[in-house]
Write a protein that holds these residues in place. Sequence first.
Motif, PDB file in Angstrom:
ATOM      1  N   GLN A 206     -46.676  49.735   7.349  1.00 38.78           N
ATOM      2  CA  GLN A 206     -45.397  49.475   6.668  1.00 38.78           C
ATOM      3  C   GLN A 206     -45.230  48.000   6.323  1.00 38.78           C
ATOM      4  O   GLN A 206     -44.714  47.665   5.255  1.00 38.78           O
ATOM      5  CB  GLN A 206     -44.228  49.916   7.547  1.00 38.78           C
ATOM      6  N   VAL A 207     -45.652  47.129   7.232  1.00 39.56           N
ATOM      7  CA  VAL A 207     -45.518  45.690   6.951  1.00 39.56           C
ATOM      8  C   VAL A 207     -46.379  45.307   5.754  1.00 39.56           C
ATOM      9  O   VAL A 207     -45.958  44.571   4.862  1.00 39.56           O
ATOM     10  CB  VAL A 207     -45.896  44.838   8.189  1.00 39.56           C
ATOM     11  N   ILE A 208     -47.584  45.855   5.698  1.00 38.18           N
ATOM     12  CA  ILE A 208     -48.475  45.540   4.571  1.00 38.18           C
ATOM     13  C   ILE A 208     -47.876  46.033   3.255  1.00 38.18           C
ATOM     14  O   ILE A 208     -47.842  45.308   2.254  1.00 38.18           O
ATOM     15  CB  ILE A 208     -49.869  46.162   4.794  1.00 38.18           C
ATOM     16  N   LEU A 209     -47.369  47.268   3.276  1.00 40.03           N
ATOM     17  CA  LEU A 209     -46.786  47.820   2.048  1.00 40.03           C
ATOM     18  C   LEU A 209     -45.530  47.044   1.632  1.00 40.03           C
ATOM     19  O   LEU A 209     -45.299  46.788   0.446  1.00 40.03           O
ATOM     20  CB  LEU A 209     -46.466  49.300   2.237  1.00 40.03           C
ATOM     21  N   HIS A 210     -44.729  46.703   2.624  1.00 41.58           N
ATOM     22  CA  HIS A 210     -43.531  45.872   2.391  1.00 41.58           C
ATOM     23  C   HIS A 210     -43.965  44.548   1.746  1.00 41.58           C
ATOM     24  O   HIS A 210     -43.365  44.094   0.762  1.00 41.58           O
ATOM     25  CB  HIS A 210     -42.845  45.680   3.744  1.00 41.58           C
ATOM     26  N   ALA A 211     -45.052  43.963   2.260  1.00 43.79           N
ATOM     27  CA  ALA A 211     -45.544  42.696   1.700  1.00 43.79           C
ATOM     28  C   ALA A 211     -45.952  42.872   0.237  1.00 43.79           C
ATOM     29  O   ALA A 211     -45.673  42.014  -0.606  1.00 43.79           O
ATOM     30  CB  ALA A 211     -46.720  42.175   2.521  1.00 43.79           C
ATOM     31  N   ILE A 212     -46.610  43.994  -0.056  1.00 45.25           N
ATOM     32  CA  ILE A 212     -47.021  44.235  -1.448  1.00 45.25           C
ATOM     33  C   ILE A 212     -45.790  44.284  -2.354  1.00 45.25           C
ATOM     34  O   ILE A 212     -45.760  43.688  -3.434  1.00 45.25           O
ATOM     35  CB  ILE A 212     -47.830  45.546  -1.561  1.00 45.25           C
ATOM     36  N   SER A 213     -44.764  44.984  -1.891  1.00 46.44           N
ATOM     37  CA  SER A 213     -43.540  45.066  -2.682  1.00 46.44           C
ATOM     38  C   SER A 213     -42.909  43.683  -2.864  1.00 46.44           C
ATOM     39  O   SER A 213     -42.477  43.319  -3.971  1.00 46.44           O
ATOM     40  CB  SER A 213     -42.580  46.061  -2.012  1.00 46.44           C
TER      41      SER A 213
ATOM     42  N   TYR B 255     -34.559  47.678   1.574  1.00 45.24           N
ATOM     43  CA  TYR B 255     -34.920  48.254   0.280  1.00 45.24           C
ATOM     44  C   TYR B 255     -36.423  48.114   0.014  1.00 45.24           C
ATOM     45  O   TYR B 255     -37.092  49.037  -0.430  1.00 45.24           O
ATOM     46  CB  TYR B 255     -34.124  47.530  -0.804  1.00 45.24           C
ATOM     47  N   SER B 256     -36.933  46.942   0.309  1.00 47.43           N
ATOM     48  CA  SER B 256     -38.343  46.667   0.065  1.00 47.43           C
ATOM     49  C   SER B 256     -39.237  47.510   0.975  1.00 47.43           C
ATOM     50  O   SER B 256     -40.328  47.945   0.573  1.00 47.43           O
ATOM     51  CB  SER B 256     -38.589  45.174   0.275  1.00 47.43           C
ATOM     52  N   VAL B 257     -38.778  47.757   2.188  1.00 46.00           N
ATOM     53  CA  VAL B 257     -39.537  48.606   3.102  1.00 46.00           C
ATOM     54  C   VAL B 257     -39.664  50.027   2.533  1.00 46.00           C
ATOM     55  O   VAL B 257     -40.737  50.640   2.572  1.00 46.00           O
ATOM     56  CB  VAL B 257     -38.856  48.653   4.496  1.00 46.00           C
ATOM     57  N   VAL B 258     -38.584  50.512   1.960  1.00 45.43           N
ATOM     58  CA  VAL B 258     -38.608  51.860   1.393  1.00 45.43           C
ATOM     59  C   VAL B 258     -39.512  51.916   0.162  1.00 45.43           C
ATOM     60  O   VAL B 258     -40.241  52.890  -0.047  1.00 45.43           O
ATOM     61  CB  VAL B 258     -37.183  52.356   1.056  1.00 45.43           C
ATOM     62  N   ILE B 259     -39.502  50.867  -0.636  1.00 46.71           N
ATOM     63  CA  ILE B 259     -40.430  50.817  -1.767  1.00 46.71           C
ATOM     64  C   ILE B 259     -41.864  50.924  -1.233  1.00 46.71           C
ATOM     65  O   ILE B 259     -42.708  51.611  -1.805  1.00 46.71           O
ATOM     66  CB  ILE B 259     -40.239  49.525  -2.594  1.00 46.71           C
ATOM     67  N   GLY B 260     -42.107  50.283  -0.094  1.00 44.97           N
ATOM     68  CA  GLY B 260     -43.412  50.394   0.554  1.00 44.97           C
ATOM     69  C   GLY B 260     -43.764  51.841   0.871  1.00 44.97           C
ATOM     70  O   GLY B 260     -44.903  52.267   0.671  1.00 44.97           O
ATOM     71  N   TRP B 261     -42.807  52.611   1.343  1.00 46.81           N
ATOM     72  CA  TRP B 261     -43.074  54.033   1.626  1.00 46.81           C
ATOM     73  C   TRP B 261     -43.537  54.746   0.362  1.00 46.81           C
ATOM     74  O   TRP B 261     -44.415  55.599   0.404  1.00 46.81           O
ATOM     75  CB  TRP B 261     -41.820  54.751   2.138  1.00 46.81           C
TER      76      TRP B 261
ATOM     77  N   SER C 127     -37.923  35.267  -1.029  1.00 47.39           N
ATOM     78  CA  SER C 127     -38.814  36.368  -0.686  1.00 47.39           C
ATOM     79  C   SER C 127     -39.219  36.301   0.780  1.00 47.39           C
ATOM     80  O   SER C 127     -39.233  37.314   1.481  1.00 47.39           O
ATOM     81  CB  SER C 127     -40.088  36.341  -1.533  1.00 47.39           C
ATOM     82  N   PHE C 128     -39.524  35.090   1.224  1.00 49.80           N
ATOM     83  CA  PHE C 128     -39.949  34.967   2.609  1.00 49.80           C
ATOM     84  C   PHE C 128     -38.840  35.386   3.556  1.00 49.80           C
ATOM     85  O   PHE C 128     -39.073  36.070   4.560  1.00 49.80           O
ATOM     86  CB  PHE C 128     -40.396  33.527   2.930  1.00 49.80           C
ATOM     87  N   PHE C 129     -37.619  35.011   3.210  1.00 52.90           N
ATOM     88  CA  PHE C 129     -36.479  35.366   4.062  1.00 52.90           C
ATOM     89  C   PHE C 129     -36.383  36.876   4.258  1.00 52.90           C
ATOM     90  O   PHE C 129     -36.351  37.384   5.374  1.00 52.90           O
ATOM     91  CB  PHE C 129     -35.181  34.827   3.445  1.00 52.90           C
ATOM     92  N   TYR C 130     -36.368  37.629   3.169  1.00 49.67           N
ATOM     93  CA  TYR C 130     -36.155  39.069   3.365  1.00 49.67           C
ATOM     94  C   TYR C 130     -37.430  39.767   3.843  1.00 49.67           C
ATOM     95  O   TYR C 130     -37.374  40.826   4.475  1.00 49.67           O
ATOM     96  CB  TYR C 130     -35.516  39.740   2.153  1.00 49.67           C
ATOM     97  N   PHE C 131     -38.566  39.140   3.573  1.00 51.04           N
ATOM     98  CA  PHE C 131     -39.812  39.698   4.125  1.00 51.04           C
ATOM     99  C   PHE C 131     -39.772  39.660   5.655  1.00 51.04           C
ATOM    100  O   PHE C 131     -40.041  40.654   6.329  1.00 51.04           O
ATOM    101  CB  PHE C 131     -41.023  38.915   3.613  1.00 51.04           C
ATOM    102  N   ALA C 132     -39.396  38.493   6.192  1.00 50.93           N
ATOM    103  CA  ALA C 132     -39.397  38.330   7.647  1.00 50.93           C
ATOM    104  C   ALA C 132     -38.400  39.272   8.320  1.00 50.93           C
ATOM    105  O   ALA C 132     -38.737  39.978   9.277  1.00 50.93           O
ATOM    106  CB  ALA C 132     -39.077  36.875   8.009  1.00 50.93           C
TER     107      ALA C 132
END
Length: 446
Positions: A143-150, A102-108, A346-351
């Motif tokens: 994508q990783v950077i945007l995911h991190a922002i989210s 979900y967070s990856v898509v928010i990054g998009w 947060s760290f869990f789902y980020f990784a």
Amino acid sequence: MQRANFSRVGFILAAAGAAVGLGNIWKFPYMTGMYGGGAFVLVYLITILFIGVSLLIAEMLMGKMGGSDAVSSFEKEAPRHKWAWAKAGYLFFIGLIIMTFYSVVIGWIFYYIYLTLTNSLPSNMEDAQNIFNHLYHNSWMIQVILHAISVVIVGYILQKGIKGGIEKFNLILMPLLIVILLGLCLYASTFGGFSKALSFLFVPDFSKLNSEAIIRAVGHSFFTLSIGIGSIMAYAASLPKSANIFRSGLWVAFLDTFIALLAGVVIFSFLFEFGSEPAKGPGLVFMSLPIIFVKLGFVGTIVALLFFLGMAFAGLTSAISLVEPTVMYLERRKGISKKVAVWGSSFFYFAIGILMILSVSDGFKEYLMIGKKSLFDAVEFAVDSFLMPLGGILIALFVGYAMNKEAVKDALKDEMGETIFKIWYFSIRYIAPLAVLFLSYNALIS
Ligand code: TRP
């Protein structure tokens, strides 16, 4: 920490904010495209009406009566078999699994906001496909950077507590999103593609309906209403005694369905107008809409900005509700501070989210396949077809069988009246569990 109670409207808004998310604007349209239109939509609507709303109300009831995290609520409300039922409360963990994609898509969406601001949205379908595919398959770092922002935004809001910030955001942005979608719908109604879109969405062609489509429609109806992982339970735990669960449930389901259908009409009108086939998968919203925005010139830039911002906020308000149950559990049951609970989750789902990104990236994807599917698709499929139905069935069985019937009746009968209560209770005891069992079984053998 003391949790402030929601106001009645505040709760409906927060629950609607949880429900209305990427599921409505991103997932519903692309799944409808993938599974052939009207018949899929019909199954989705029927399940929302006959199973979804009942379960939504059941989960709200558990939250309101339990007044705490999912594990505690299951434990407290089961007069017998406390220990066994408390285990069911761990379904909150599914929220973090959902967040990995979900967070990856928010990054998009952030990426498309950036494209809008720099005037580089695509103006034709070919460019649109190139830009999206490049992001999706070749730009894992971005994508990783945007995911991190989210992740950071969601964590920040969670840490501040839900009520103060997010309720206010919802209050402004949800109506704004509806206004934008209505405006786009009006514009789309001038297209030849508009009537095609309507018949695509609302005239069912049952020959296109296979068992996978049915399973996914049901799974999605749970997903879109945020049922089965303790999100609604966590929010309802902060309900004032006077809140009407029945009415809130109906409101949330109505808003959620309305926005999904509206987004569907808009997006498919554009698609048909531009002669593109609707079976395009996750890139759908990101390819078809920008073209239109560019066509509208300066006004289009403003509309694009509003649309993507609205979508980002819809996503973020849902994201918060996906992580909150875990945070609440860690705080209440483990005595962990909010800060550590928030950033640990947060760290869990980020990784894991990084793995999801790599699983669709050229150069990595062959190492991250599960069967024929990418990890990304496999997790999404598992969430829709097994995990959320599992959560749904646990809640149905719990409210229908483990909880004291009189307590349940007392809590709801004034709101519902005798007859509707009977129908609801029947649905919770028999229809919902059987339907979900049948479907998960079919998903397993398919
Ligand atoms: N319903 C949200 C959407 O449609 C996603 C979501 C938020 C969710 N909270 C949830 C899904 C809890 C399942 C369970 O985008």
